[in-house]
Enzyme design. Structure first.
Site, PDB file in Angstrom:
ATOM      1  N   ARG A  53       0.852  -1.198   0.000  1.00 50.50           N
ATOM      2  CA  ARG A  53       0.000   0.000   0.000  1.00 50.50           C
ATOM      3  C   ARG A  53       0.887   1.247   0.000  1.00 50.50           C
ATOM      4  O   ARG A  53       0.525   2.286  -0.538  1.00 50.50           O
ATOM      5  CB  ARG A  53      -0.956  -0.006   1.215  1.00 50.50           C
ATOM      6  CG  ARG A  53      -1.773   1.270   1.324  1.00 50.50           C
ATOM      7  CD  ARG A  53      -3.049   1.154   2.154  1.00 50.50           C
ATOM      8  NE  ARG A  53      -3.003   0.230   3.243  1.00 50.50           N
ATOM      9  CZ  ARG A  53      -2.393   0.437   4.416  1.00 50.50           C
ATOM     10  NH1 ARG A  53      -1.769   1.577   4.645  1.00 50.50           N
ATOM     11  NH2 ARG A  53      -2.397  -0.480   5.352  1.00 50.50           N
ATOM     12  N   TYR A 105     -16.676  17.797 -14.653  1.00 52.42           N
ATOM     13  CA  TYR A 105     -17.221  16.438 -14.748  1.00 52.42           C
ATOM     14  C   TYR A 105     -18.277  16.278 -13.640  1.00 52.42           C
ATOM     15  O   TYR A 105     -18.072  16.723 -12.503  1.00 52.42           O
ATOM     16  CB  TYR A 105     -16.067  15.446 -14.583  1.00 52.42           C
ATOM     17  CG  TYR A 105     -16.509  14.038 -14.301  1.00 52.42           C
ATOM     18  CD1 TYR A 105     -17.333  13.358 -15.180  1.00 52.42           C
ATOM     19  CD2 TYR A 105     -16.103  13.377 -13.142  1.00 52.42           C
ATOM     20  CE1 TYR A 105     -17.738  12.065 -14.918  1.00 52.42           C
ATOM     21  CE2 TYR A 105     -16.500  12.088 -12.874  1.00 52.42           C
ATOM     22  CZ  TYR A 105     -17.323  11.436 -13.764  1.00 52.42           C
ATOM     23  OH  TYR A 105     -17.734  10.160 -13.497  1.00 52.42           O
ATOM     24  N   ASP A 177      -7.719  19.859 -13.727  1.00 52.52           N
ATOM     25  CA  ASP A 177      -8.034  18.517 -14.214  1.00 52.52           C
ATOM     26  C   ASP A 177      -7.675  18.511 -15.696  1.00 52.52           C
ATOM     27  O   ASP A 177      -8.344  19.149 -16.512  1.00 52.52           O
ATOM     28  CB  ASP A 177      -9.526  18.226 -13.993  1.00 52.52           C
ATOM     29  CG  ASP A 177      -9.901  16.809 -14.429  1.00 52.52           C
ATOM     30  OD1 ASP A 177      -9.238  16.272 -15.337  1.00 52.52           O
ATOM     31  OD2 ASP A 177     -10.871  16.265 -13.881  1.00 52.52           O
ATOM     32  N   LYS A 202      -8.842   7.663 -19.089  1.00 55.07           N
ATOM     33  CA  LYS A 202      -9.149   8.257 -20.383  1.00 55.07           C
ATOM     34  C   LYS A 202      -7.927   8.199 -21.311  1.00 55.07           C
ATOM     35  O   LYS A 202      -7.447   7.135 -21.601  1.00 55.07           O
ATOM     36  CB  LYS A 202      -9.670   9.676 -20.157  1.00 55.07           C
ATOM     37  CG  LYS A 202     -10.745   9.768 -19.057  1.00 55.07           C
ATOM     38  CD  LYS A 202     -11.980   8.979 -19.425  1.00 55.07           C
ATOM     39  CE  LYS A 202     -13.180   9.140 -18.514  1.00 55.07           C
ATOM     40  NZ  LYS A 202     -13.064   8.993 -17.099  1.00 55.07           N
TER      41      LYS A 202
HETATM   42  C1  LIG Z   1     -12.648  15.228 -16.667  1.00 54.22           C
HETATM   43  C2  LIG Z   1     -12.819  14.069 -15.736  1.00 54.22           C
HETATM   44  N1  LIG Z   1     -12.233  14.106 -14.520  1.00 54.22           N
HETATM   45  C3  LIG Z   1     -12.357  13.097 -13.645  1.00 54.22           C
HETATM   46  C4  LIG Z   1     -13.096  11.965 -13.947  1.00 54.22           C
HETATM   47  C5  LIG Z   1     -13.215  10.850 -12.939  1.00 54.22           C
HETATM   48  O1  LIG Z   1     -12.394   9.806 -13.307  1.00 54.22           O
HETATM   49  P1  LIG Z   1     -12.666   8.261 -12.928  1.00 54.22           P
HETATM   50  O2  LIG Z   1     -13.897   7.849 -13.652  1.00 54.22           O
HETATM   51  O3  LIG Z   1     -11.419   7.586 -13.388  1.00 54.22           O
HETATM   52  O4  LIG Z   1     -12.844   8.203 -11.447  1.00 54.22           O
HETATM   53  C6  LIG Z   1     -13.713  11.871 -15.197  1.00 54.22           C
HETATM   54  C7  LIG Z   1     -14.514  10.688 -15.544  1.00 54.22           C
HETATM   55  O5  LIG Z   1     -15.242  10.652 -16.510  1.00 54.22           O
HETATM   56  C8  LIG Z   1     -13.579  12.964 -16.114  1.00 54.22           C
HETATM   57  O6  LIG Z   1     -14.167  12.931 -17.324  1.00 54.22           O
END
Ligand SMILES: Cc1ncc(COP(=O)(O)O)c(C=O)c1O
Length: 396
Positions: A53, A105, A177, A202
């Site tokens: 971990r 998101y 992000d 992604k």
């Molecule tokens: C721009 C963005 N940030 C964060 C996330 C969250 O990521 P995760 O689904 O890997 O937890 C997403 C998920 O679609 C996203 O599109």
């Protein structure tokens, strides 16, 4: 390769950073260290690894790799993008306030409003492409400016250098992000950001076969804090997922170039199509964020939003697609189409979606790297039915 590739080009870093040949065998690919614990040489002496971990060699390789690509000090990898975001938010304490891009998101919106607000954290949701609005939103308690650019699915573009300057002038730090563009196209730390988060699910992994997140920090102090949170809260990325990510990132540059070339052809097709009311893509010269994104990023990415005018039209198109798959997520080699209002952004109340301009007629496209002729032909057949329906409605 021998030595540290940090000063070398992007693709060289993508392929080599954090991935020196395995010291035991010379394996060129970092192995999957599938072990939960490590033997100590003697009491008080170990090789720097105690318990998985806390330390895992495969995960550490990915963390160093993404930090090198983003130009950060250190990276920490988590089981999902949301787990990385939740670690980031531990820099805030009860009573603190954050200014956040209004169109993040949906899962980020849900986490901040339904979970973090219970812990006396406060959020202002602002159109961060409007810097005057950002400035107005700062309060004496503001400690973070949290930005997504371009946003999802409205494609608002924020001027990162100017936003970072504003945040720093108000005693706040800026987190970005960077999931939508990846470090190949945009590197927020070079523009003044203090933190970058990714859903590696992604573009970084890029093959729709792994969920993960990475948080990149810029100071030794923050890195130390995130390492403490990572080992304490324990939402770590598994060694197998870290391996998949390292493998995916090796081709990030070539994939992103192809993603974007395909996206441009798709946008060219959509802007001319009579069934399409509006195309949102920062690469279009008329997009309000075009000039800023051209200046601060290497490209415009492969996320495209189309407004077809109504839920019925969006449903008709989505149901007819054959090469494109109707699915949440984005950034994989395969082209995906989704309906933000009922899928990724369903956790945003309808009245708030209306305020944002996120309509029921919107379809979000994640343009993959298939043969572009096949993508265009599929869109053409799916949209043809809408043109037919419009003509019939007009004649009635
Ligand atoms: C721009 C963005 N940030 C964060 C996330 C969250 O990521 P995760 O689904 O890997 O937890 C997403 C998920 O679609 C996203 O599109």
């Amino acid at each position: 390769m021998k030595g540290n590739p940090r000063h070398l080009g992007f693709s060289t870093r993508a392929i080599h950073a954090g991935q020196a040949p395995d010291p035991t065998t010379g394996a060129v690919t970092v192995p999957i260290y599938a072990t939960s614990t490590y033997v100590h040489d003697e009491l008080g002496h170990h090789k720097g690894y105690e318990y998985a971990r806390v330390q895992n060699r495969t995960r550490a390789a990915l963390e160093e790799n993404v930090a090198a690509l983003e130009g950060g000090h250190a990276g920490h990898a988590f089981a999902s993008g949301m787990a990385a975001i939740s670690c980031l938010m531990t820099v805030l304490k009860a009573g603190d306030h954050a200014v956040v891009s209004r169109n993040t998101y949906g899962g980020t919106y849900r986490y901040f409003t339904r979970v973090l607000e219970r812990y006396d954290l406060h959020f202002s949701w602002v159109d961060t492409s409007d810097l005057a609005a950002v400035e107005r939103a700062f309060t004496p308690a503001t400690r973070m400016l949290y930005v997504e650019t371009p946003t999802n699915p409205l494609m608002d573009v924020t001027d990162l250098a100017a936003a970072a300057e504003l945040a720093h002038a108000h005693g706040a730090r800026m987190a970005v992000d960077n999931t939508f563009l990846s470090p190949y196209l945009q590197r927020p730390i070079e523009l003044g950001a203090d933190f970058v988060v990714h859903s590696t699910t992604k573009f970084l992994n890029g093959h729709s076969d792994s969920l993960g997140g990475v948080l990149v920090s810029t100071t030794a102090e923050d890195a130390e804090w995130f390492a403490l949170v990572q080992k304490s809260a324990g939402a770590i990325l598994s060694p197998f997922e870290a391996f998949l990510n390292l493998r995916g990132i090796k081709t990030l540059a070539v994939r992103m170039d192809r993603h974007e070339a395909n996206a441009r052809a798709v946008v060219d097709f959509l802007v001319r199509h009579p069934a399409v009311e509006r195309v949102l893509y920062p690469g279009l010269p008329e997009h309000p964020g075009h000039a800023v994104q051209k200046r601060q990023a290497r490209g415009f990415g492969s996320m495209v939003t189309v407004d077809l005018g109504s839920f019925a039209a969006a449903k008709e198109m989505l149901d007819r697609l054959r090469v494109w798959s109707l699915a949440e997520s984005l950034g994989g080699v395969e082209s995906l189409a989704s309906h933000p209002a009922s899928m990724t952004h369903a956790s945003i109340p309808p009245e708030r979606r209306a305020e944002l301009g996120l309509t029921d007629g919107m379809v979000r496209l994640s343009v993959g790297i298939e043969d572009v002729e096949d993508l265009l032909a599929d869109l053409d057949q799916a949209l043809a039915a809408l043109v037919g329906a419009r003509v019939a409605a007009a004649a009635r």
